[in-house]
Write a protein that holds these residues in place. Structure first.
Motif, short mmCIF file in Angstrom:
data_model
loop_
_atom_site.label_atom_id
_atom_site.label_comp_id
_atom_site.label_asym_id
_atom_site.label_seq_id
_atom_site.Cartn_x
_atom_site.Cartn_y
_atom_site.Cartn_z
N GLU A 60 20.87 2.07 81.72
CA GLU A 60 21.61 2.98 80.84
C GLU A 60 23.11 2.83 81.03
O GLU A 60 23.87 2.83 80.06
CB GLU A 60 21.19 4.43 81.12
CG GLU A 60 19.77 4.74 80.72
CD GLU A 60 19.38 6.17 81.06
OE1 GLU A 60 20.27 6.98 81.34
OE2 GLU A 60 18.18 6.45 81.04
N LYS A 61 23.53 2.71 82.27
CA LYS A 61 24.96 2.56 82.56
C LYS A 61 25.49 1.25 81.97
O LYS A 61 26.56 1.22 81.38
CB LYS A 61 25.18 2.57 84.07
CG LYS A 61 26.60 2.43 84.49
CD LYS A 61 26.72 2.46 86.01
CE LYS A 61 28.13 2.18 86.45
NZ LYS A 61 28.25 2.09 87.90
N ILE A 62 24.73 0.18 82.10
CA ILE A 62 25.14 -1.12 81.56
C ILE A 62 25.18 -1.07 80.04
O ILE A 62 26.09 -1.61 79.41
CB ILE A 62 24.20 -2.23 82.07
CG1 ILE A 62 24.33 -2.37 83.58
CG2 ILE A 62 24.48 -3.54 81.38
CD1 ILE A 62 23.26 -3.24 84.22
N ALA A 63 24.21 -0.39 79.42
CA ALA A 63 24.19 -0.28 77.96
C ALA A 63 25.40 0.50 77.45
O ALA A 63 25.98 0.13 76.43
CB ALA A 63 22.89 0.40 77.53
N LYS A 64 25.79 1.55 78.15
CA LYS A 64 26.95 2.32 77.74
C LYS A 64 28.22 1.50 77.86
O LYS A 64 29.12 1.60 77.02
CB LYS A 64 27.08 3.59 78.57
CG LYS A 64 26.06 4.64 78.25
CD LYS A 64 26.23 5.86 79.13
CE LYS A 64 25.14 6.87 78.88
NZ LYS A 64 25.26 8.04 79.79
N THR A 66 28.52 -1.78 77.62
CA THR A 66 28.56 -2.86 76.65
C THR A 66 28.87 -2.37 75.25
O THR A 66 29.39 -3.11 74.43
CB THR A 66 27.22 -3.65 76.63
OG1 THR A 66 26.16 -2.76 76.35
CG2 THR A 66 26.99 -4.35 77.95
N HIS A 67 28.59 -1.10 74.93
CA HIS A 67 28.86 -0.57 73.61
C HIS A 67 30.33 -0.21 73.43
O HIS A 67 30.80 -0.08 72.32
CB HIS A 67 27.98 0.66 73.33
CG HIS A 67 26.55 0.31 73.12
ND1 HIS A 67 26.13 -0.52 72.12
CD2 HIS A 67 25.43 0.67 73.81
CE1 HIS A 67 24.81 -0.64 72.18
NE2 HIS A 67 24.36 0.06 73.21
N HIS A 68 31.04 -0.02 74.51
CA HIS A 68 32.46 0.38 74.40
C HIS A 68 33.36 -0.78 74.35
O HIS A 68 33.36 -1.81 74.63
CB HIS A 68 32.86 1.26 75.57
CG HIS A 68 32.22 2.61 75.51
ND1 HIS A 68 32.64 3.58 74.65
CD2 HIS A 68 31.19 3.15 76.19
CE1 HIS A 68 31.90 4.66 74.82
NE2 HIS A 68 30.99 4.42 75.75
#
Length: 68
Positions: A60-64, A66-68
């Motif tokens: 979840e932390k990595i996904a957040k 990469t979206h920014h």
């Protein structure tokens, strides 16, 4: 009075230095090893094949990030 046959002895200041002086390389090596393992773990967790794995606790932390 003694506890289990041991008497109270004053601890001279030089005893601390006598213990630390020969062990300083091990303390430094422990810190470097901890740092290197931490960096290796972070790099491995962020690899593309593991970044999207649902078992990855940091997914979840990595996904957040990469979206920014």
């Amino acid at each position: 009075m003694s506890f289990l046959g041991l008497r109270k002895w004053p601890v001279p200041a030089s005893t601390f230095r006598q213990i630390i002086k020969p062990l300083w390389p091990f303390f430094v090596a422990s810190g470097v090893t901890f740092w290197l393992v931490s960096k290796a773990q972070d790099k491995m967790v962020r690899l593309p094949e593991y970044a999207h794995d649902p078992r990855n606790p940091y997914a979840e932390k990595i996904a957040k990030e990469t979206h920014h």
